[in-house]
Write an enzyme that holds these catalytic residues in place. Structure first.
Site, PDB file in Angstrom:
ATOM      1  N   GLU A 198       0.814  -1.210   0.000  1.00 13.73           N
ATOM      2  CA  GLU A 198       0.000   0.000   0.000  1.00 13.73           C
ATOM      3  C   GLU A 198       0.856   1.273   0.000  1.00 13.73           C
ATOM      4  O   GLU A 198       0.357   2.366   0.270  1.00 13.73           O
ATOM      5  CB  GLU A 198      -0.976  -0.017   1.177  1.00 13.73           C
ATOM      6  N   HIS A 238      -2.121   3.238   8.722  1.00 24.14           N
ATOM      7  CA  HIS A 238      -3.270   2.384   8.436  1.00 24.14           C
ATOM      8  C   HIS A 238      -3.298   1.228   9.426  1.00 24.14           C
ATOM      9  O   HIS A 238      -2.301   0.516   9.593  1.00 24.14           O
ATOM     10  CB  HIS A 238      -3.197   1.833   7.016  1.00 24.14           C
ATOM     11  N   HIS A 280      -6.061  -1.891  11.451  1.00 21.98           N
ATOM     12  CA  HIS A 280      -7.316  -2.632  11.411  1.00 21.98           C
ATOM     13  C   HIS A 280      -8.028  -2.467  12.762  1.00 21.98           C
ATOM     14  O   HIS A 280      -8.103  -3.402  13.558  1.00 21.98           O
ATOM     15  CB  HIS A 280      -7.058  -4.102  11.095  1.00 21.98           C
ATOM     16  N   GLU A 311     -14.562  14.290  23.501  1.00 19.13           N
ATOM     17  CA  GLU A 311     -13.343  14.853  22.923  1.00 19.13           C
ATOM     18  C   GLU A 311     -13.328  14.818  21.392  1.00 19.13           C
ATOM     19  O   GLU A 311     -12.564  15.543  20.751  1.00 19.13           O
ATOM     20  CB  GLU A 311     -12.111  14.105  23.447  1.00 19.13           C
ATOM     21  N   HIS A 332     -12.579  -2.909   6.426  1.00 19.59           N
ATOM     22  CA  HIS A 332     -11.122  -3.035   6.311  1.00 19.59           C
ATOM     23  C   HIS A 332     -10.372  -2.351   7.449  1.00 19.59           C
ATOM     24  O   HIS A 332      -9.525  -2.960   8.076  1.00 19.59           O
ATOM     25  CB  HIS A 332     -10.666  -2.474   4.963  1.00 19.59           C
TER      26      HIS A 332
END
Length: 279
Positions: free
Chosen positions: A122, A146, A148, A176, A217
């Site tokens: 990626e 990134h 999960h 918050e 994802h």
């Protein structure tokens, strides 16, 4: 046999910060197997500090797009197929520094990713989003992450996949949140990961938002430094966890933070909420 990278490079401050963030994500349970990835755009000073440890530059590879505002920049990035839990054990085998060429269309490894490893699949998505966030923040953003995030993924099965629906649910689940991401979050419908299509779709969202949710994802966030980027991901996931637990009670939502409450938070903390997401 390939010569191993100088271990002294692993003592550099930005490398240590990168390693810590990888391990923090692993400890949160966001990086099963080889899931997730991280990249960081080095400052000029950090490049100068790291340069003595650069090995013989390796082959150039095409990014797949041209990113002129990243031309000549250097990125520390996790490796393809590498496990976040192993980064802290052997950084040079699991992460590496890549250089972009003078057109911003090719990359090559200059340190780390030993044993023939390559950057995350990626990497093009990361680079395209570095390009967008660099422009959107006048160069301030340097981290793309990134992960999960479990509860964020769970919500993509039950909430409408719109920026507005997700932003409102997250804002109203933890006080918050309107302060941490007042612009809201973007949502990208399910797409095959690692390709140019998801990179373009995510980049479009990141023109407006610090964070984008990938349906079924995970989570994709940006920030100026490791603490801010990780804190953003952590805040979004914590809010999603609260929302999932509320839904799990089976009683429905009896009270919540109202839109006027959200406006009051924004006023007192000096942030500008995305009014298009308020009633």
């Amino acid at each position: 046999m390939e010569k191993r990278s100088d271990k002294a490079a692993e003592s550099l401050g930005f490398v240590q910060g990168f390693v810590r963030m990888c391990n923090d994500g692993w400890l949160q349970g966001w990086h099963e197997r080889n899931g997730g990835n991280l990249s960081y755009r080095l400052t000029n000073q950090e490049v100068a500090e790291a340069r003595p440890y650069f090995g013989e530059p390796r082959s150039w590879h095409e990014v797949g797009v041209e990113l002129p505002n990243l031309a000549g920049e250097y990125f520390l990035v996790t490796g393809s197929g590498k496990y976040m839990r192993n980064v802290i054990l052997d950084p040079a085998a699991n992460i590496g520094i890549c250089e972009l060429d003078e057109s911003g269309s090719r990359w090559r490894i200059v340190w780390g990713l030993d044993g023939g490893a390559r950057p995350t699949s990626e990497f093009p998505t990361h680079l395209m989003n570095h390009s967008v966030r660099k422009q959107a923040t006048d160069g301030a953003n340097r981290v793309i992450y990134h992960c999960h995030a479990t509860n964020v993924i769970a919500l993509t099965y039950v909430l409408p996949l719109t920026d507005r629906d997700f932003s409102r649910a997250l804002w109203q689940s933890a006080t918050e949140c309107p302060v941490v991401f007042p612009e809201g979050v973007g949502v990208v419908e399910w797409m095959v990961p690692g390709g140019v299509d998801i990179a373009r779709a995510t980049s479009k969202k990141m023109e407006t938002y610090q964070a984008a949710i990938w349906a079924q994802h995970g989570l994709f966030v940006s920030g100026p430094d490791f603490d801010t980027a990780f804190g953003l991901a952590h805040t979004i996931e914590k809010s999603a966890e609260i929302y999932v637990k509320v839904l799990s009670c089976g009683q429905g939502i009896r009270q919540t933070i109202t839109d006027d409450d959200l406006r009051a938070i924004a006023h007192d903390f000096g942030v500008t909420l995305n009014e298009s997401f308020l009633d």
